[in-house]
Design a protein around this motif. Sequence first.
Motif, mmCIF file in Angstrom:
data_model
loop_
_atom_site.group_PDB
_atom_site.id
_atom_site.type_symbol
_atom_site.label_atom_id
_atom_site.label_comp_id
_atom_site.label_asym_id
_atom_site.label_seq_id
_atom_site.Cartn_x
_atom_site.Cartn_y
_atom_site.Cartn_z
ATOM 1 N N ALA A 178 1.019 -1.662 0.151
ATOM 2 C CA ALA A 178 -0.229 -0.175 0.312
ATOM 3 C C ALA A 178 1.241 1.427 -0.123
ATOM 4 C CB ALA A 178 -0.889 -0.312 1.305
ATOM 5 N N GLU A 179 2.221 1.645 1.014
ATOM 6 C CA GLU A 179 2.431 2.580 1.391
ATOM 7 C C GLU A 179 3.780 2.640 -0.369
ATOM 8 O OE1 GLU A 179 3.437 4.583 2.527
ATOM 9 O OE2 GLU A 179 3.005 4.326 4.869
ATOM 10 N N ARG A 180 4.013 1.432 -1.288
ATOM 11 C CA ARG A 180 4.718 2.008 -2.208
ATOM 12 C C ARG A 180 3.557 2.349 -3.689
ATOM 13 N NH1 ARG A 180 4.172 -1.125 -7.373
ATOM 14 N NH2 ARG A 180 2.649 -2.854 -6.747
ATOM 15 N N ARG A 181 2.348 1.627 -3.806
ATOM 16 C CA ARG A 181 1.079 1.652 -4.757
ATOM 17 C C ARG A 181 0.982 3.614 -4.149
ATOM 18 N NH1 ARG A 181 -3.635 -1.848 -4.112
ATOM 19 N NH2 ARG A 181 -4.285 -0.332 -5.902
ATOM 20 N N LEU A 182 0.932 3.998 -2.768
ATOM 21 C CA LEU A 182 0.323 5.553 -2.514
ATOM 22 C C LEU A 182 1.852 6.579 -3.125
ATOM 23 C CD1 LEU A 182 -0.725 4.991 1.205
ATOM 24 C CD2 LEU A 182 -1.968 6.379 -1.086
ATOM 25 N N ALA A 183 2.899 5.913 -3.243
ATOM 26 C CA ALA A 183 3.878 6.624 -3.124
ATOM 27 C C ALA A 183 4.519 6.572 -4.839
ATOM 28 C CB ALA A 183 5.863 5.376 -2.269
ATOM 29 N N GLU A 184 3.758 5.726 -5.445
ATOM 30 C CA GLU A 184 4.305 5.441 -7.009
ATOM 31 C C GLU A 184 2.880 6.685 -7.662
ATOM 32 O OE1 GLU A 184 3.229 1.515 -8.875
ATOM 33 O OE2 GLU A 184 5.184 1.340 -8.258
ATOM 34 N N ASN A 185 1.529 6.338 -6.570
ATOM 35 C CA ASN A 185 0.545 7.707 -6.585
ATOM 36 C C ASN A 185 1.133 9.054 -6.913
ATOM 37 O OD1 ASN A 185 -1.078 5.795 -7.531
ATOM 38 N ND2 ASN A 185 -2.295 5.571 -6.231
ATOM 39 N N ARG A 186 1.609 9.154 -5.729
ATOM 40 C CA ARG A 186 2.123 10.742 -5.543
ATOM 41 C C ARG A 186 2.819 10.817 -6.208
ATOM 42 N NH1 ARG A 186 2.234 8.701 0.378
ATOM 43 N NH2 ARG A 186 4.700 7.885 -0.477
ATOM 44 N N ALA A 187 3.960 9.649 -6.896
ATOM 45 C CA ALA A 187 4.722 10.705 -8.151
ATOM 46 C C ALA A 187 3.657 10.690 -9.395
ATOM 47 C CB ALA A 187 5.921 9.351 -8.307
ATOM 48 N N GLU A 188 2.743 10.326 -9.508
ATOM 49 C CA GLU A 188 2.043 10.270 -10.700
ATOM 50 C C GLU A 188 1.502 11.808 -10.570
ATOM 51 O OE1 GLU A 188 0.887 8.899 -14.445
ATOM 52 O OE2 GLU A 188 2.322 8.958 -13.367
ATOM 53 N N ALA A 189 0.744 11.851 -9.661
ATOM 54 C CA ALA A 189 0.530 13.097 -8.613
ATOM 55 C C ALA A 189 0.934 14.371 -9.114
ATOM 56 C CB ALA A 189 -0.449 13.176 -7.570
#
Length: 969
Positions: free
Chosen positions: A420-431
């Motif tokens: 979940a942290e990894r996906r949040l980090a990826e989403n933040r980068a995409e954001a």
Amino acid sequence: MTNLERKRTRQTWAVGLLLTAAVAVASLTGSLNALENAWYDARVRWFQFYTPASNPENSQAADRIAVVHIDQPALQQVGSWPWPRAHLARVVDQLDAAGANVIALDLLFTEPQQPRFAVDVDGQPGQRIHDDRELAKALARTGRSIVPVNLPLPSRERDKSRTPRQLIDAAAEQLREDLSQQAAAVRAVLNARDQTLRVSEGVWEDAFVSARERVMREAVHAALAAGVDDPAAAFARILPQADAEADSVLRRLFQHLWQRAQAERAMLRFGRAVDPLATLAPEAEGIAAPIPEIAEAAGGSGFINWGGEGAVRSLPLWVEHEGRAYPQFGLAVAMQMLNVSAADVQFEPGRVILPRGEDAAPLIIPTHAEHDAAGKPRGHHMVVPWYGPAEWWEVMFDIPDHTKARGQVPLLAVWEVAEAERRLAENRAEAVRAIESVLAVMDPSGLASFREQQSQLEPDAAGQAIKQTAHDVLNDESIRDMVAYAADLRDEGEALDEVTLGLLEWYQQLERITEANADLQAVRDERQQWLRERVADRAVFVGWTATGAVVDLVNTPLHTECPGVMVHAAVAQAIMHDHFWRSSPRWWGLAALLIVSILIIASVATFLPLLATLASLLVAGGWALLDGLLIFDMLSIVMPGAAPLVGTAVVWGGCVAWRYLVERTERSRITRRFSSYVDPALVEFVVNHPEQGQLEGEVRELTVVFTDLAGFTTLSERLGGQTVALLNEYMGLMVPLIRQHGGFVNKFLGDGIMFFYGAPVHRHDHAADAVATVLAMQQAMHAFNESLAERGMIEAIDGGKSGGGGGLGMRAGVATGSMIVGDAGPPDASDYTVLGDTVNLAARLESANKAVGTRTLITARTLELVGENRYAVRPIGRLQVVGKQEGVAVYEPLGPADAVDADTQQLIDETRAMVDAFQDGRFDDCLTAARTLEHHAPSEKLIALYRKACEAQREDPDTFTGQIVLTEK
């Protein structure tokens, strides 16, 4: 108590104490170790009724241990083993974020992992990942991580052949002069020096490789100790004559040992100088440390070896290696939890002391010594407390109930948070990309401010800033209006320029990411909270529990397959719980053996076998319950308990067997002794029926026999002192014949014998046995008289004619009928005999032989039971013996019916004619038959009796009764 009973009691005690000593010796020499282990396992399995709860006053007690399982679902989800160590770094980070106090990885990191390339979103190689570096960073971030070191312990089985160690030592000594020497050269030097070192080629190659590695390792450590940190300089120092083209084998060996030496040096800070009392610790045969990068990042270390074979019951808390003592892995975790360094640990005989500051009492771990392969005591060993139901190791930490899998965390629970942290980090980068793309069109100055802000903030704060900026962008009216206008144009089919289309797409992407992150963060927070509740402020072990990892499954007293990580967790749990199983001194077991044995010996010496057996079972059961319930379960003391149980069986069995042997021997001795006074049949009967202390009289139909020697009185007068010897010879000849046919010898009446048949042991053919015995005795008289003649004794009575011959004759009276049989006389002087008219009749018949000229007389009842066809008998008539008012029909047995010759048959027929005529009252016919019989047997007294009786009856026919009246005994 009689002297015999006292003697038996002393013998029983002597045998019992001797067997007790034998069991004690077996216990001291280790012969009972297998049984001791079995009884220990039984106590662990059967006696867990009292499990102490955590002491609320002990701040280190409750809920301080958790285990993260690398189980089968984790392997299926994360991937097959070995995982990239960056995965483990993510696990460590999440455990640290969840508040774990200490993170202990029960995984070896002795070999480096090669860097790899991550795959980007397009499937192309992306960033290069150094897995070892990532794990080292994660371990360093926690500051309280524990990694294991492999310190293999000596095997209990030593090589008893010509040890190669001697050869390795010799080769190493030669290689220290020049490490570049080849195997053949070294071997030639050694053979020239010592002919006994000649070995096979294969053995030599193994010894040479081991010796070269030892010497190279010594040289590498010497270089590091001298401050040489450059590997090239160190190699030149070790092999000064080597050039750039030096042997590649030596270079590879150097590189391998250089890396291992650096790792070992990094581990030195986790050990301590060997304490005089810590020298009892077993010495490791080698070391395999984590790679330097991980070792330097770790906050502590401990060895994961426990040595020995079979179930894990105890393990050493310290192992020595090259002058340093290292703690056991579970102990290292507990020390980290208690903030105790290895240097602060104190050693005393039988215990290891962990100080806990000025305000708390030190924590004392009870230990014991165990013997190594050489028989030397080694310590400090700790008994591992195993709790819970058998085969259910998951509930071990649920104290005191042991019903829930408390402290057990599947790795997937940690991995899901990390994912979940990894996906949040990826989403933040995409954001960030979406925000920058939107601001680049709508607010270039805002874009610059956002980028400057991101560069200055920490990751957590930067994440919050991204979230806030995304919220501001999505709610900016000008941006929203522009995006709405662009969306309307697209919906109406208008073509949008590239900038406007990009603005629309990135804005919509930012909306999706913001919504997804909100859901994802809610899930992450929920799972992170679940994880926090289970690992916060705990020592968290991470290790294998997957069934496929057979190398890390061990046997315990409770489990046939238990994950190895649970061994270390159990050690740490016992220390944090401050509850241990203490080993008692060895003499406790010996004292218990002595007490149990004394009770068993006393039981066997006092009671009958059945009661002694029951008493012994009670003693054994009582000891088992005492040891299991009180000593082990309640007091948490492990004492040698197999010896008392073995002693119960051995002492009871030995004492009972000894008493049985003694009693059998005594029985045989008594039987032999009293058989010379009393008939063996009676002795055997009494021995076999000891419950019948006295044989009470009973009426039974038996056959009794009286015998006497004709002519013996005359012979005894002439022989004088030789008479007793002759009489003993006669008795020794006749008594075996009587016993051979089942007769009971009752009395010796001078030269006569009284014996009977059918008692004490019932015999169906007692009458036939009696007749057979008498005939055999009559036959034996012929051989006896021949022996007398050879010794010149016949002349002493020659002419006596007693019994119808020139030697001794035997007369016998046999009577069958009801009589009383049993003990006669007072209890202290009783005699087993027969009484009654039938007995008196047999005695009178024996005397009647003198009057009628026969050797044996039997009654009609005797003949009836024998059967008329078994023996040839001639009727003698109805004789009225002295003391009787009525006559009895009597017969003379002459021998087996199938052996009768013509003369004997004629004698029988002529006698029957005479007897029948008299009994019918035909006196003239009787006299005629008597004259006929006289021609056949002219000297018979029976003929004279019947003539006399006929003449008397002719004169007074009114008194005729058909009987021959005898007037003398």
